[in-house]
Design a protein around this motif. Structure first.
Motif, PDB file in Angstrom:
ATOM      1  N   GLN A 249       0.838  -1.198   0.000  1.00 26.06           N
ATOM      2  CA  GLN A 249       0.000   0.000   0.000  1.00 26.06           C
ATOM      3  C   GLN A 249       0.876   1.251   0.000  1.00 26.06           C
ATOM      4  O   GLN A 249       1.894   1.322   0.676  1.00 26.06           O
ATOM      5  CB  GLN A 249      -0.895  -0.007   1.240  1.00 26.06           C
ATOM      6  N   GLY A 250       0.480   2.244  -0.805  1.00 26.95           N
ATOM      7  CA  GLY A 250       1.212   3.496  -0.851  1.00 26.95           C
ATOM      8  C   GLY A 250       2.458   3.466  -1.720  1.00 26.95           C
ATOM      9  O   GLY A 250       3.188   4.461  -1.801  1.00 26.95           O
ATOM     10  N   GLN A 251       2.722   2.344  -2.362  1.00 26.92           N
ATOM     11  CA  GLN A 251       3.874   2.213  -3.253  1.00 26.92           C
ATOM     12  C   GLN A 251       3.380   1.941  -4.676  1.00 26.92           C
ATOM     13  O   GLN A 251       2.307   1.375  -4.874  1.00 26.92           O
ATOM     14  CB  GLN A 251       4.774   1.056  -2.799  1.00 26.92           C
ATOM     15  N   PRO A 252       4.146   2.325  -5.691  1.00 26.57           N
ATOM     16  CA  PRO A 252       3.740   2.022  -7.062  1.00 26.57           C
ATOM     17  C   PRO A 252       3.771   0.521  -7.334  1.00 26.57           C
ATOM     18  O   PRO A 252       4.468  -0.235  -6.643  1.00 26.57           O
ATOM     19  CB  PRO A 252       4.781   2.766  -7.913  1.00 26.57           C
ATOM     20  N   TYR A 314      -1.501   8.620 -11.936  1.00 27.55           N
ATOM     21  CA  TYR A 314      -0.311   9.247 -11.346  1.00 27.55           C
ATOM     22  C   TYR A 314       0.595   8.253 -10.617  1.00 27.55           C
ATOM     23  O   TYR A 314       1.286   8.612  -9.666  1.00 27.55           O
ATOM     24  CB  TYR A 314      -0.718  10.367 -10.384  1.00 27.55           C
ATOM     25  N   THR A 315       0.595   6.983 -11.052  1.00 27.15           N
ATOM     26  CA  THR A 315       1.436   5.981 -10.382  1.00 27.15           C
ATOM     27  C   THR A 315       2.337   5.257 -11.380  1.00 27.15           C
ATOM     28  O   THR A 315       2.739   4.125 -11.144  1.00 27.15           O
ATOM     29  CB  THR A 315       0.568   4.951  -9.639  1.00 27.15           C
ATOM     30  N   SER A 316       2.658   5.905 -12.494  1.00 16.71           N
ATOM     31  CA  SER A 316       3.505   5.313 -13.538  1.00 16.71           C
ATOM     32  C   SER A 316       2.895   4.052 -14.133  1.00 16.71           C
ATOM     33  O   SER A 316       3.614   3.168 -14.606  1.00 16.71           O
ATOM     34  CB  SER A 316       4.913   5.005 -13.002  1.00 16.71           C
ATOM     35  N   ALA A 317       1.588   3.957 -14.091  1.00 16.64           N
ATOM     36  CA  ALA A 317       0.871   2.833 -14.690  1.00 16.64           C
ATOM     37  C   ALA A 317      -0.279   3.398 -15.517  1.00 16.64           C
ATOM     38  O   ALA A 317      -0.881   4.418 -15.145  1.00 16.64           O
ATOM     39  CB  ALA A 317       0.336   1.885 -13.619  1.00 16.64           C
ATOM     40  N   PRO A 318      -0.611   2.785 -16.644  1.00 18.30           N
ATOM     41  CA  PRO A 318      -1.630   3.368 -17.525  1.00 18.30           C
ATOM     42  C   PRO A 318      -3.041   3.172 -17.009  1.00 18.30           C
ATOM     43  O   PRO A 318      -3.340   2.198 -16.309  1.00 18.30           O
ATOM     44  CB  PRO A 318      -1.423   2.603 -18.834  1.00 18.30           C
ATOM     45  N   ILE A 319      -3.910   4.112 -17.365  1.00 15.06           N
ATOM     46  CA  ILE A 319      -5.342   3.968 -17.096  1.00 15.06           C
ATOM     47  C   ILE A 319      -6.135   3.962 -18.403  1.00 15.06           C
ATOM     48  O   ILE A 319      -7.350   3.813 -18.389  1.00 15.06           O
ATOM     49  CB  ILE A 319      -5.868   5.098 -16.185  1.00 15.06           C
ATOM     50  N   ASN A 320      -5.423   4.132 -19.522  1.00 16.49           N
ATOM     51  CA  ASN A 320      -6.072   4.123 -20.829  1.00 16.49           C
ATOM     52  C   ASN A 320      -5.036   3.723 -21.874  1.00 16.49           C
ATOM     53  O   ASN A 320      -3.893   3.398 -21.540  1.00 16.49           O
ATOM     54  CB  ASN A 320      -6.696   5.490 -21.149  1.00 16.49           C
ATOM     55  N   LEU A 321      -5.450   3.750 -23.140  1.00 19.76           N
ATOM     56  CA  LEU A 321      -4.574   3.318 -24.226  1.00 19.76           C
ATOM     57  C   LEU A 321      -4.232   4.464 -25.165  1.00 19.76           C
ATOM     58  O   LEU A 321      -4.076   4.272 -26.375  1.00 19.76           O
ATOM     59  CB  LEU A 321      -5.205   2.149 -24.971  1.00 19.76           C
ATOM     60  N   SER A 322      -4.126   5.669 -24.598  1.00 23.69           N
ATOM     61  CA  SER A 322      -3.533   6.743 -25.372  1.00 23.69           C
ATOM     62  C   SER A 322      -2.114   6.343 -25.751  1.00 23.69           C
ATOM     63  O   SER A 322      -1.462   5.569 -25.053  1.00 23.69           O
ATOM     64  CB  SER A 322      -3.493   8.035 -24.556  1.00 23.69           C
ATOM     65  N   TRP A 323      -1.629   6.880 -26.874  1.00 21.60           N
ATOM     66  CA  TRP A 323      -0.250   6.608 -27.252  1.00 21.60           C
ATOM     67  C   TRP A 323       0.469   7.920 -27.541  1.00 21.60           C
ATOM     68  O   TRP A 323      -0.157   8.930 -27.862  1.00 21.60           O
ATOM     69  CB  TRP A 323      -0.177   5.671 -28.456  1.00 21.60           C
ATOM     70  N   TYR A 325       4.726   9.733 -28.378  1.00 24.43           N
ATOM     71  CA  TYR A 325       6.161   9.600 -28.581  1.00 24.43           C
ATOM     72  C   TYR A 325       6.884   9.931 -27.280  1.00 24.43           C
ATOM     73  O   TYR A 325       6.779  11.046 -26.760  1.00 24.43           O
ATOM     74  CB  TYR A 325       6.626  10.520 -29.708  1.00 24.43           C
ATOM     75  N   ASP A 326       7.576   8.939 -26.752  1.00 27.87           N
ATOM     76  CA  ASP A 326       8.361   9.088 -25.516  1.00 27.87           C
ATOM     77  C   ASP A 326       7.516   9.667 -24.379  1.00 27.87           C
ATOM     78  O   ASP A 326       7.988  10.519 -23.619  1.00 27.87           O
ATOM     79  CB  ASP A 326       9.582   9.967 -25.774  1.00 27.87           C
ATOM     80  N   ASN A 327       6.280   9.200 -24.263  1.00 24.75           N
ATOM     81  CA  ASN A 327       5.342   9.692 -23.250  1.00 24.75           C
ATOM     82  C   ASN A 327       4.984   8.546 -22.304  1.00 24.75           C
ATOM     83  O   ASN A 327       4.199   7.663 -22.648  1.00 24.75           O
ATOM     84  CB  ASN A 327       4.084  10.241 -23.930  1.00 24.75           C
ATOM     85  N   ARG A 328       5.588   8.571 -21.113  1.00 30.52           N
ATOM     86  CA  ARG A 328       5.405   7.459 -20.175  1.00 30.52           C
ATOM     87  C   ARG A 328       4.067   7.491 -19.440  1.00 30.52           C
ATOM     88  O   ARG A 328       3.776   6.582 -18.679  1.00 30.52           O
ATOM     89  CB  ARG A 328       6.553   7.448 -19.159  1.00 30.52           C
ATOM     90  N   THR A 329       3.273   8.525 -19.618  1.00 33.77           N
ATOM     91  CA  THR A 329       1.939   8.510 -19.016  1.00 33.77           C
ATOM     92  C   THR A 329       0.969   7.691 -19.847  1.00 33.77           C
ATOM     93  O   THR A 329      -0.126   7.366 -19.382  1.00 33.77           O
ATOM     94  CB  THR A 329       1.386   9.944 -18.866  1.00 33.77           C
ATOM     95  N   CYS A 330       1.345   7.363 -21.069  1.00 33.65           N
ATOM     96  CA  CYS A 330       0.461   6.635 -21.987  1.00 33.65           C
ATOM     97  C   CYS A 330       0.576   5.123 -21.778  1.00 33.65           C
ATOM     98  O   CYS A 330       1.630   4.614 -21.393  1.00 33.65           O
ATOM     99  CB  CYS A 330       0.817   6.962 -23.438  1.00 33.65           C
ATOM    100  N   GLY A 331      -0.485   4.417 -22.099  1.00 32.21           N
ATOM    101  CA  GLY A 331      -0.426   2.960 -22.083  1.00 32.21           C
ATOM    102  C   GLY A 331       0.447   2.409 -23.190  1.00 32.21           C
ATOM    103  O   GLY A 331       1.013   1.320 -23.064  1.00 32.21           O
ATOM    104  N   LEU A 332       0.568   3.162 -24.293  1.00 34.88           N
ATOM    105  CA  LEU A 332       1.396   2.759 -25.431  1.00 34.88           C
ATOM    106  C   LEU A 332       2.404   3.868 -25.709  1.00 34.88           C
ATOM    107  O   LEU A 332       2.025   4.988 -26.022  1.00 34.88           O
ATOM    108  CB  LEU A 332       0.525   2.503 -26.657  1.00 34.88           C
ATOM    109  N   SER A 383      -0.499  14.826 -20.702  1.00 33.74           N
ATOM    110  CA  SER A 383      -0.593  13.731 -19.742  1.00 33.74           C
ATOM    111  C   SER A 383      -1.816  12.858 -20.015  1.00 33.74           C
ATOM    112  O   SER A 383      -2.949  13.354 -20.041  1.00 33.74           O
ATOM    113  CB  SER A 383      -0.673  14.275 -18.317  1.00 33.74           C
ATOM    114  N   ALA A 384      -1.578  11.562 -20.172  1.00 33.71           N
ATOM    115  CA  ALA A 384      -2.685  10.625 -20.360  1.00 33.71           C
ATOM    116  C   ALA A 384      -3.473  10.428 -19.071  1.00 33.71           C
ATOM    117  O   ALA A 384      -4.598   9.928 -19.104  1.00 33.71           O
ATOM    118  CB  ALA A 384      -2.160   9.280 -20.857  1.00 33.71           C
ATOM    119  N   TYR A 385      -2.893  10.837 -17.938  1.00 31.99           N
ATOM    120  CA  TYR A 385      -3.625  10.718 -16.678  1.00 31.99           C
ATOM    121  C   TYR A 385      -4.812  11.672 -16.621  1.00 31.99           C
ATOM    122  O   TYR A 385      -5.707  11.505 -15.781  1.00 31.99           O
ATOM    123  CB  TYR A 385      -2.694  10.975 -15.493  1.00 31.99           C
ATOM    124  N   GLU A 386      -4.815  12.680 -17.479  1.00 30.04           N
ATOM    125  CA  GLU A 386      -5.944  13.606 -17.533  1.00 30.04           C
ATOM    126  C   GLU A 386      -7.047  13.090 -18.446  1.00 30.04           C
ATOM    127  O   GLU A 386      -8.111  13.689 -18.525  1.00 30.04           O
ATOM    128  CB  GLU A 386      -5.471  14.984 -18.019  1.00 30.04           C
TER     129      GLU A 386
END
Length: 447
Positions: A249-252, A314-323, A325-332, A383-386
């Motif tokens: 809990q509380g960790q990525p 906001y935990t370095s894990a995707p919530i969608n499949l936006s893609w 270039y060099d965007n780590r908020t995206c699922g792809l 940001s894909a988190y948005e």
């Protein structure tokens, strides 16, 4: 590479092997099989094991509906000579070899995860294509705690202290555990596992080790063996290594990112790039296939109830499949690279996956995109988190989506897909019957 039963026997004699671990990966990616004395092992004959081993849940139970023949028959385990390796941590000279699951008429057993990946690779071969993958594996080191009700804690390092706060990319934090990583690298080298980089990830005592790129089946085998190796090294150093998707809990959470490219089988050219270096239509079709079909394949990338705890904003894990270039908020994500190395990083999978099934599912979705000429969305610069959630939020939803996807059923086989869904459904129902400490704490006397 060992090429025949006679060559296997020669290798076993040459290395003075006394025992052989005969392995198959089960549906959870765990090693099942038999340990056989050298004088009892005949690689030309193989072994037998009940097919029902392949429909076990992660708890060792079975789905209510039986998906194997009523007689509960055996299957034939045939050694894959290319997987023969020493077991570097064994006291006696011990070999390990991964076996393929066949019926006694020589046809593949559809429920074998290794055969599932082979089935998808055969589809690529049919189209004159050859996929290349590179997995990145995150995991936590934690203190040994036999009581499941006590939360996990980071282990004590060489300074006799536990980590305080998050230490992303810290060299000194990795050096806290030099002894275990020295052993991991030695054991992996002894097994021919092609490790690339080691870094400290965001979480407390969370690490990431990458494998070199290569053929999907060989890389899935390496992930399978790598997990065994890391767990064994950790135990021998007085700690656990866990590949849970969200252990604390509380960790990525921990991911297994999959980098993918596709080559023309004849020329070896990366089909994601045009001769002038620009992205090709196949590159965009591949991304379009991932965006279209990954939600239906979610049960392969998030196979347990715990897996969905990792997939939050906001935990370095995707919530969608936006893609992007060099965007780590995206699922792809499309990393910066030369045209020859253009690739797509699938960031959806947790490290708790069965590597054979996760790689097969990711490649299958991309292949459907190429065949159907699917178009992706526009690349995302922000940001894909948005962006809204696009993925199943729990295992029950993922199972329903998987069963409703006809194109995936055609690629994977209806029998396998329904069996896998039944296994996941049984695990979900078993978990759902457990009342959690949170419920007792907040609901027992307050509602």
């Amino acid at each position: 590479m060992v090429a025949s039963p006679d060559a296997i026997r020669h290798w076993l004699d040459q290395h003075h092997i006394t025992e052989i671990e005969c392995l198959i990966p089960d549906m959870a990616g765990q090693a099942r099989g038999k340990i056989v004395p050298r004088h009892k092992y005949d690689p030309a004959q193989g072994l037998r094991l009940p097919i029902a081993v392949l429909e076990m849940t992660v708890t060792g139970a079975y789905p209510e509906q039986d998906y194997v023949p009523v007689a509960d028959p055996d299957m034939h385990l045939v050694p894959d000579a290319s997987t023969l390796r020493r077991v570097p941590w064994a006291k006696e000279p011990t070999a390990q070899i991964i076996h393929d699951c066949q019926r006694f008429d020589g046809t593949p057993v559809e429920l074998s995860p290794r055969n599932v990946l082979r089935r998808i690779l055969a589809q690529y071969e049919r189209d004159g294509l050859r996929p290349i993958v590179a997995p990145e594996m995150e995991f936590y080191l934690v203190q040994i705690e036999p009581d499941e009700d006590i939360p996990l804690k980071p282990p004590i390092g060489r300074t006799q202290r536990t980590e305080a706060g998050m230490q992303s990319f810290s060299i000194d934090a990795v050096n806290e555990y030099d002894d275990i990583f020295d052993v991991i690298y030695d054991w992996c080298e002894a097994q021919g596992l092609q490790l690339d980089t080691l870094i400290h990830e965001m979480g407390t005592a969370q690490m990431e080790i990458n494998l070199d790129h290569g053929e999907p089946l060989a890389l899935a085998d390496q992930v399978f063996l790598f997990k065994r190796t890391v767990r064994e090294a950790a135990i021998r150093h007085g700690m656990y290594a866990t590949f849970m998707a969200k252990p604390m809990q509380g960790q990525p959470g921990s991911a297994m990112h999959i980098h993918q490219s596709v080559l023309d089988a004849g020329s070896g050219r990366n089909i994601f790039s045009m001769p002038d270096g620009q992205p090709s239509p196949a590159f965009f079709h591949f991304i379009g296939g991932l965006q279209t079909y990954l939600p239906a394949a979610m049960a392969f990338f998030a196979p347990y109830v715990n897996s969905y705890r990792r997939l939050s904003r906001y935990t370095s894990a995707p919530i969608n499949l936006s893609w992007g270039y060099d965007n780590r908020t995206c699922g792809l994500r499309v990393p910066q690279s030369s045209p020859e190395q253009r690739r797509v990083e699938n960031r959806l999978a947790g490290v708790d996956v069965n590597p054979y099934l996760a790689i097969a599912a990711s490649l299958a979705c991309g292949l459907l995109g190429i065949r159907e000429r699917l178009q992706p969305t526009e690349p995302l610069a922000g940001s894909a988190y948005e962006q809204p959630h696009q993925l199943p939020r729990h295992l029950d939803d993922a199972i329903d989506r998987l069963l409703a996807c006809t194109p995936l059923a055609e690629l994977f086989g209806e029998h396998f897909l329904r069996t896998y869904a039944a296994i996941k459904d049984a695990e979900y129902r078993e978990y759902f019957d457990v009342v959690s400490p949170w419920e007792r704490r907040y609901l027992l006397l307050n509602v």
